[in-house]
Design an enzyme around this catalytic site. Structure first.
Site, PDB file in Angstrom:
ATOM      1  N   HIS A 174      -4.641  -1.224  -5.625  1.00  0.00           N
ATOM      2  CA  HIS A 174      -5.260  -0.120  -4.896  1.00  0.00           C
ATOM      3  C   HIS A 174      -5.959   0.765  -5.900  1.00  0.00           C
ATOM      4  O   HIS A 174      -5.370   1.136  -6.912  1.00  0.00           O
ATOM      5  CB  HIS A 174      -4.197   0.648  -4.114  1.00  0.00           C
ATOM      6  CG  HIS A 174      -3.592  -0.189  -3.034  1.00  0.00           C
ATOM      7  ND1 HIS A 174      -2.411  -0.872  -3.199  1.00  0.00           N
ATOM      8  CD2 HIS A 174      -4.050  -0.506  -1.796  1.00  0.00           C
ATOM      9  CE1 HIS A 174      -2.158  -1.560  -2.097  1.00  0.00           C
ATOM     10  NE2 HIS A 174      -3.137  -1.370  -1.234  1.00  0.00           N
ATOM     11  N   HIS A 220      -8.368  -0.963  -1.028  1.00  0.00           N
ATOM     12  CA  HIS A 220      -7.381  -2.052  -1.047  1.00  0.00           C
ATOM     13  C   HIS A 220      -8.151  -3.287  -1.487  1.00  0.00           C
ATOM     14  O   HIS A 220      -9.172  -3.607  -0.881  1.00  0.00           O
ATOM     15  CB  HIS A 220      -6.830  -2.347   0.344  1.00  0.00           C
ATOM     16  CG  HIS A 220      -6.234  -1.175   1.058  1.00  0.00           C
ATOM     17  ND1 HIS A 220      -4.891  -1.032   1.245  1.00  0.00           N
ATOM     18  CD2 HIS A 220      -6.810  -0.107   1.650  1.00  0.00           C
ATOM     19  CE1 HIS A 220      -4.663   0.072   1.931  1.00  0.00           C
ATOM     20  NE2 HIS A 220      -5.804   0.653   2.197  1.00  0.00           N
ATOM     21  N   ARG A 265       6.222 -11.369   5.686  1.00  0.00           N
ATOM     22  CA  ARG A 265       5.751 -11.129   7.051  1.00  0.00           C
ATOM     23  C   ARG A 265       6.301 -12.229   7.932  1.00  0.00           C
ATOM     24  O   ARG A 265       6.251 -13.405   7.563  1.00  0.00           O
ATOM     25  CB  ARG A 265       4.221 -11.131   7.130  1.00  0.00           C
ATOM     26  CG  ARG A 265       3.617  -9.949   6.412  1.00  0.00           C
ATOM     27  CD  ARG A 265       2.122  -9.890   6.580  1.00  0.00           C
ATOM     28  NE  ARG A 265       1.583  -8.966   5.585  1.00  0.00           N
ATOM     29  CZ  ARG A 265       0.299  -8.847   5.268  1.00  0.00           C
ATOM     30  NH1 ARG A 265      -0.598  -9.614   5.884  1.00  0.00           N
ATOM     31  NH2 ARG A 265      -0.091  -7.989   4.363  1.00  0.00           N
ATOM     32  N   ASP A 305      -2.447  -7.923  -5.635  1.00  0.00           N
ATOM     33  CA  ASP A 305      -2.857  -6.724  -4.919  1.00  0.00           C
ATOM     34  C   ASP A 305      -3.190  -5.605  -5.902  1.00  0.00           C
ATOM     35  O   ASP A 305      -2.622  -5.540  -6.988  1.00  0.00           O
ATOM     36  CB  ASP A 305      -1.687  -6.283  -4.028  1.00  0.00           C
ATOM     37  CG  ASP A 305      -2.119  -5.353  -2.919  1.00  0.00           C
ATOM     38  OD1 ASP A 305      -3.349  -5.167  -2.738  1.00  0.00           O
ATOM     39  OD2 ASP A 305      -1.241  -4.808  -2.237  1.00  0.00           O
ATOM     40  N   CYS A 355       0.799  -1.236   0.000  1.00  0.00           N
ATOM     41  CA  CYS A 355       0.000   0.000   0.000  1.00  0.00           C
ATOM     42  C   CYS A 355       0.831   1.286   0.000  1.00  0.00           C
ATOM     43  O   CYS A 355       0.605   2.153  -0.846  1.00  0.00           O
ATOM     44  CB  CYS A 355      -0.977   0.018   1.167  1.00  0.00           C
ATOM     45  SG  CYS A 355      -1.464  -1.582   1.778  1.00  0.00           S
ATOM     46  N   GLN A 387       0.944 -11.250  -3.447  1.00  0.00           N
ATOM     47  CA  GLN A 387      -0.472 -10.913  -3.480  1.00  0.00           C
ATOM     48  C   GLN A 387      -0.890 -10.513  -4.890  1.00  0.00           C
ATOM     49  O   GLN A 387      -0.095  -9.952  -5.635  1.00  0.00           O
ATOM     50  CB  GLN A 387      -0.748  -9.722  -2.558  1.00  0.00           C
ATOM     51  CG  GLN A 387      -0.425  -9.980  -1.103  1.00  0.00           C
ATOM     52  CD  GLN A 387      -0.597  -8.719  -0.277  1.00  0.00           C
ATOM     53  OE1 GLN A 387      -0.193  -7.631  -0.686  1.00  0.00           O
ATOM     54  NE2 GLN A 387      -1.197  -8.856   0.889  1.00  0.00           N
ATOM     55  N   LYS A 447     -14.800  -3.616   5.613  1.00  0.00           N
ATOM     56  CA  LYS A 447     -14.352  -4.307   4.394  1.00  0.00           C
ATOM     57  C   LYS A 447     -15.339  -5.387   3.991  1.00  0.00           C
ATOM     58  O   LYS A 447     -16.095  -5.894   4.820  1.00  0.00           O
ATOM     59  CB  LYS A 447     -12.961  -4.891   4.587  1.00  0.00           C
ATOM     60  CG  LYS A 447     -12.912  -6.011   5.595  1.00  0.00           C
ATOM     61  CD  LYS A 447     -11.535  -6.655   5.643  1.00  0.00           C
ATOM     62  CE  LYS A 447     -11.521  -7.659   6.773  1.00  0.00           C
ATOM     63  NZ  LYS A 447     -10.249  -8.160   7.157  1.00  0.00           N
TER      64      LYS A 447
HETATM   65 ZN   LIG Z   1      -3.363  -2.175   0.609  1.00  0.00          ZN
END
Ligand SMILES: [Zn+2]
Ligand SMILES: [Zn+2]
Length: 664
Positions: free
Chosen positions: A405, A537, A383, A403, A354, A401, A491
């Site tokens: 945004h 996200h 992580r 991912d 992010c 991910q 979310k």
């Molecule tokens: Zn994010």
């Protein structure tokens, strides 16, 4: 005469009851059927015992077995108490500690007198539990003082309970639950009596060691696990799922199909083998095509970023223990900002993408006309998870991910969330998942922002789901989860149901007004002023590692042809057909298919068995006759018998089946 309490029922009707009345009284007044079916009460949202008197005016909902989530939680907690009594009865001198409900049952930690429990002890304990259930002993709640508790435990020789009781806060209402003579410190709630448990709906599954209070310097306890349900059918289904799950274990299939391995030298990071990485590449290529078509821009951002950046985004404070921190051993001494809160010259591997995406957003001035900006990254993150929490490729420390945004204006938010839901829906269907549930995680107790902000943010997500093109069946299952949102935003969660009925949360979308503020992202609005974008996200697969694990277990390794690492093997019956086998393989490869040959001097049955175990979808058998006639004998994985097909027809057939669903 004291005033009556006003009890409001879910249908809005109100009953007046005298002080001292209980939910059980209300159930009985409504009717004998309900009195019999009710197992607990929801009082202003909190689950309580049926026999606990009302405190005053309240909202009451009676809980029955139909309220499955609550009923299971109650039953599992009841089973834990019943098991503890059974164990103490059968093994005098055993001390009790704690025993909570779990996701599929319960456990209880004991300090055994002579030896730890073994699996041989379990059938006897189960039989004793059935006797306690048959006794139909009421669970009764009593309020005790701390001293009473300490005295009782000390007198009984329960050292662990006495130690715990001595640490409980003074002046708090402490409760015990009793079934006959046996009792435990417990907040409850419980069902009315042991007889409400189904004696055939539980099974003790295993034993393990566990430290008192989870601390390895403390005494080793003996933990007994059980699975507990509301009826035998549920238990049987669960046991079947466990058995199937063991057969489908992605670690086992991953080895059989030679997809990946893990080893201690890289704890929690996956070594992808050529075949496993083909699967990954197919999935990644599919997602990339879908994102390209949906107007996303793909980016790539740094793995390592300065500690200061993580401090500004708020991760350094809240998340540092999960981050891999790396010293920058050749520091840039000209950098004035480098001396900061003792963390100079530290960098960290990104735990999420992010902040880096906000930094890209902040390059150059953005206008309201530029939005929405959909920034995607197949971002590799790290992580630090405790080693004990790692599980195959499902729970790892290095993961990628899918991912993205989406930076949006307020007026674009609902439409963007709606589009996301539709993209996700079609991706899940393409990947073989027809069934999934959408859940809205609502404001948690500790949160940032005003009530109005939360009202709006929750309603936007709710509206987006309802207005989207998701099927009525999916919308009918839409569910809200009070208290489960992140502290800064609600979310949507997307939970897949796999082939054996397990659910997996994979997709998510979260509307965030906080990070754009913290990292100072803005755009110039139509009014010429600076405005904050909202940041969505979102992920569809979650991570490639875990999603591939789910795919393996869902399909039991029998992937749809477009995902299968090896789509066909051409196997010879006699060495005379070797050249022909090579020709057939070349022909198929020319059409873009992933084909191996097996020319070994082995019996065909041996070859068939081996390639079946490796889950190769098509085995193409060739001998002298096939070579002469320009055909192959086709065996589809999982079906008996074979079919003789001319090579051009075979190429056309496999090609059609191997085309990814979005390209058909
Ligand atoms: Zn994010
Ligand atoms: Zn309890």
């Amino acid at each position: 005469m004291s005033a009556m309490f006003r009890i409001t029922l879910p249908d809005g009707s109100v009953r007046e009851v005298a002080p001292g009345s209980t939910p059980a009284d209300v159930a009985a007044a409504i009717g004998p059927g309900l009195a019999k079916a009710a197992i607990a009460a929801r009082i202003d949202g909190e689950v309580r015992d049926l026999s606990r008197p009302f405190d005053g005016d309240t909202h009451l909902a009676l809980i029955t077995a139909k309220d499955e989530r609550d009923a299971l939680e109650l039953a599992r907690h009841d089973y834990a108490h019943v098991m503890a009594e059974a164990v103490q009865h059968l093994f005098p001198g055993t001390e009790i500690t704690f025993g909570p409900a779990t996701e599929d049952g319960f456990y209880y930690d004991f300090a055994p007198k002579d030896r730890p429990f073994t699996e041989e002890d379990l059938p006897g304990i189960e039989a004793e539990m059935r006797r306690i259930i048959a006794r139909d002993e009421p669970f009764t709640r009593e309020v005790w003082t701390r001293q009473q508790l300490i005295d009782r435990w000390t007198q009984q020789g329960e050292r662990f309970k006495a130690e715990w009781a001595a640490e409980l806060p003074q002046g708090e209402e402490l409760t015990i639950y009793r079934q006959g003579e046996w009792l435990d410190m417990c907040r409850g709630p419980h069902m009315p009596s042991t007889g409400r448990l189904d004696p055939n709906a539980f099974k003790l599954t295993r034993v393990s060691g566990a430290y008192w209070r989870g601390d390895q310097n403390n005494a080793m306890l003996s933990r007994i696990y059980g699975t507990g349900w509301l009826n035998k059918k549920q238990l049987d289904e669960h046991l079947f799922r466990l058995e199937e799950a063991a057969k489908r274990d992605h670690r086992k299939i991953g080895a059989e199909m030679d997809l990946f391995h893990l080893q201690p030298e890289a704890q929690g990071s996956v070594f992808w083998h050529p075949k496993g990485f083909i699967l990954w590449r197919q999935l990644e290529a599919y997602m990339r095509r879908r994102l390209d078509a949906a107007g996303y821009d793909e980016v790539k951002t740094p793995q390592l970023m300065d500690a200061r950046q993580w401090e500004q985004s708020g991760h350094w404070g809240k998340y540092r223990e999960n981050m891999f921190v790396v010293p920058d051993e050749i520091p840039n001494t000209e950098d004035e900002g480098a001396v900061l809160s003792g963390d100079a010259d530290l960098m960290a591997l990104k735990p999420m993408n992010c902040p880096a995406h906000v930094l890209i957003f902040r390059q150059g001035i953005k206008s309201y006309r530029d939005l929405p900006i959909r920034m995607a990254e197949f971002g590799c993150c790290h992580r630090n998870e405790p080693h004990g929490a790692l599980h195959g490729i499902m729970r790892v420390r290095q993961f990628t991910q899918d991912d993205a945004h989406i930076f949006v204006r307020q007026d674009q938010l609902v439409e963007e969330v709606q589009k996301f839901c539709e993209l996700l829906d079609s991706a899940y269907r393409d990947l073989g998942f027809e069934d999934y549930a959408v859940k809205l995680a609502l404001r948690p107790e500790k949160r940032f922002g005003t009530e109005e902000m939360w009202d709006q943010a929750e309603d936007e997500l709710r509206q987006a789901v309802l207005a989207s093109g998701l099927s009525d069946a999916i919308k009918a299952k839409f569910e809200e989860l009070p208290g489960e949102g992140a502290f800064y935003a609600p979310k949507l969660e997307f939970h897949l149901t796999d082939a054996i009925g397990r659910t997996w949360q994979v997709g998510t979308i979260q509307s965030d007004r906080v990070l754009p503020e913290r990292l100072d992202a803005s755009y110039v609005g139509e009014d010429g002023n600076r405005h904050r974008p909202i940041m969505l996200h979102r992920a569809i697969l979650g991570t490639f590692e875990r999603f591939i694990g789910i795919l393996i277990e869902h399909h039991a390794g029998r992937f749809p042809l477009w995902l299968a690492p090896v789509q066909a093997v051409v196997a010879t019956i006699v060495s005379d057909a070797d050249d022909y086998a090579q020709e057939v393989a070349a022909e198929l490869r020319k059409a873009g298919l992933r084909v191996d040959t097996d020319l070994r001097n082995e019996k065909i049955n041996y070859k068939v068995r081996e390639h079946s175990l490796a889950k190769v979808p098509y085995l193409l058998v060739v001998g002298k006759r096939e070579a002469d006639e320009g055909t192959v004998a086709v065996r589809r994985l999982g079906s008996q018998g074979q079919e003789v097909v001319a090579v051009p027809d075979l190429v056309a057939r496999l090609n059609a089946e191997a085309t990814p669903p979005d390209l058909r």
